[in-house]
Enzyme design. Sequence first.
Site, PDB file in Angstrom:
ATOM      1  N   LYS A   1     -13.175  -0.335   5.515  1.00  8.05           N
ATOM      2  CA  LYS A   1     -13.720  -1.071   4.363  1.00  8.05           C
ATOM      3  C   LYS A   1     -14.843  -2.002   4.791  1.00  8.05           C
ATOM      4  CE  LYS A   1      -9.851   0.627   2.942  1.00  8.05           C
ATOM      5  NZ  LYS A   1      -9.286   1.316   1.825  1.00  8.05           N
TER       6      LYS A   1
ATOM      7  N   TRP B   1       0.867  -1.179   0.000  1.00  9.82           N
ATOM      8  CA  TRP B   1       0.000   0.000   0.000  1.00  9.82           C
ATOM      9  C   TRP B   1       0.904   1.229   0.000  1.00  9.82           C
ATOM     10  CZ3 TRP B   1      -1.768   2.715   4.902  1.00  9.82           C
ATOM     11  CH2 TRP B   1      -2.739   3.680   4.614  1.00  9.82           C
TER      12      TRP B   1
ATOM     13  N   ALA C   1      -6.697  -4.652   6.771  1.00  4.55           N
ATOM     14  CA  ALA C   1      -7.608  -3.569   6.375  1.00  4.55           C
ATOM     15  C   ALA C   1      -8.823  -4.096   5.617  1.00  4.55           C
ATOM     16  CB  ALA C   1      -6.854  -2.540   5.521  1.00  4.55           C
TER      17      ALA C   1
ATOM     18  N   ASP D   1      -1.014  -5.822   9.105  1.00  2.00           N
ATOM     19  CA  ASP D   1      -1.982  -4.801   8.706  1.00  2.00           C
ATOM     20  C   ASP D   1      -3.196  -5.528   8.137  1.00  2.00           C
ATOM     21  OD1 ASP D   1      -3.422  -2.737   7.619  1.00  2.00           O
ATOM     22  OD2 ASP D   1      -1.824  -1.976   6.331  1.00  2.00           O
TER      23      ASP D   1
HETATM   24  C1  LIG Z   1      -3.352  -2.133   3.282  1.00  2.00           C
HETATM   25  C2  LIG Z   1      -4.017  -0.965   3.902  1.00  2.00           C
HETATM   26  N1  LIG Z   1      -3.704  -0.637   5.152  1.00  2.00           N
HETATM   27  C3  LIG Z   1      -4.269   0.411   5.762  1.00  2.00           C
HETATM   28  C4  LIG Z   1      -5.182   1.198   5.121  1.00  2.00           C
HETATM   29  C5  LIG Z   1      -5.736   2.382   5.864  1.00  2.00           C
HETATM   30  O1  LIG Z   1      -7.065   2.366   6.086  1.00  2.00           O
HETATM   31  P1  LIG Z   1      -7.790   3.524   6.882  1.00  2.00           P
HETATM   32  O2  LIG Z   1      -8.599   4.275   5.891  1.00  2.00           O
HETATM   33  O3  LIG Z   1      -8.627   2.806   7.889  1.00  2.00           O
HETATM   34  O4  LIG Z   1      -6.775   4.374   7.511  1.00  2.00           O
HETATM   35  C6  LIG Z   1      -5.538   0.905   3.806  1.00  2.00           C
HETATM   36  C7  LIG Z   1      -6.490   1.756   3.086  1.00  2.00           C
HETATM   37  O5  LIG Z   1      -6.589   1.788   1.909  1.00  2.00           O
HETATM   38  C8  LIG Z   1      -4.940  -0.211   3.184  1.00  2.00           C
HETATM   39  O6  LIG Z   1      -5.235  -0.553   1.938  1.00  2.00           O
END
Ligand SMILES: Cc1ncc(COP(=O)(O)O)c(C=O)c1O
Length: 395
Positions: free
Chosen positions: A243, A127, A210, A208
């Site tokens: 999400k 990401w 998400a 992570d």
């Molecule tokens: C892999 C990953 N980690 C973390 C996040 C962060 O999400 P948040 O909007 O809850 O901060 C995202 C958002 O796109 C993501 O794709």
Amino acid sequence: MFETLPAKQPDAILKLMMAYREDPRTDKLDLGVGIYKDANGATPVMKAVKSAEGQLLEEQDTKAYVGPLGSPAFNQRMIETVFGSEADKSRIRSAQAPGGSGALRILADLITSARPDATIWVSDPTWPNHLPLLSAAGAKLATYPYYDADNSSVSFDAMIDALKAAKPGDIVLLHGCCHNPTGADLTHEQWDQVTQLLIDQSLMPFVDVAYQGFGDGLEEDAWAIRSMADKLPEMLIAASCSKNLGLYRERVGAALLVGRNAAEADTALANLSGLIRSNYSMPPDHGAHVVEMVLVDDSYNANWREELEAMRVRMISLRHAFSDALRRRTNSDRFDFIAHQKGMFSRLPLNAEQIEKLRADNGIYIVGDGRINVAGLPDEESDMDALAAAIAAVL
Ligand SMILES: Cc1ncc(COP(=O)(O)O)c(C=O)c1O
């Protein structure tokens, strides 16, 4: 003072979003932005969330401070969602955080205060916000190869080889499920091998998560985290509710940690609380309060799980329809991988020129690295076929 600052370009995805918004074509297609979209291209508030918000509006009688760690009930429910209701919670702790990003940041702060010399190993690709976010916390970063673009699959041997160079005490950032941007996840056997490597080399996982619920299911997507927590002494997890509860702008997430024992977990949480206090002081309440209500109330909970499952199943069927259409239009199996990958993203093997041609000629918006948002694919068979034809034409 401001004259000392360098000029800044918006990041590639934000730039693409702006270009899409300004494109006057009515048949344009946005496969770039990383949010779930339904068959109408909308990102509606989930029904259980809407109901809980209505109830909250009626019943809430104070906006008094909650505290740096947020709501204890929210944290308890997040622990259960991530680790399962049967898990031994004695050495697991959670802090409510402003989104998955906020959780990543405060956990990175915890790493740099506990182990300033540790390197955080991050997948290549990952990401795009991981690197700036973690380095803003002062963390040392290194990357491990993750994706074999020629075969559209995980480059597992290269990943393991690279991680063998990590020193004891280093941290390995892993995507718990639905790898962003590739959609290529580790198999259970590969997770076991990574876990063994972490044990052998005294490395610590930082997971992570998400997209829990977007891959194989809400419980299934937590398999790797639960398996690692059983085998490893310590672990960090950044969980996002953006999400799977559609709460993007409300900023809800949890920073979870597993300690070697209850006392060390308590100390780590108290340190995390101090880091939060000296940063944003306290997390926002509204979204987390709604999540807590959805997770606590049986009827909201069942309703949410059903809607999340419908989103997941829709993405799987779009994956199959897209890979079938590409198979027909390109007369090859080179896009079959799309059907088997997980979550909201896959990476099309297209170069920058081909991606630009799709945008210019067809109004099809794809991120520069070929990442597509599967939820943005058209549900109509004829539209899917037209998309596949446009891609075949640029190949
Ligand atoms: C892999 C990953 N980690 C973390 C996040 C962060 O999400 P948040 O909007 O809850 O901060 C995202 C958002 O796109 C993501 O794709």
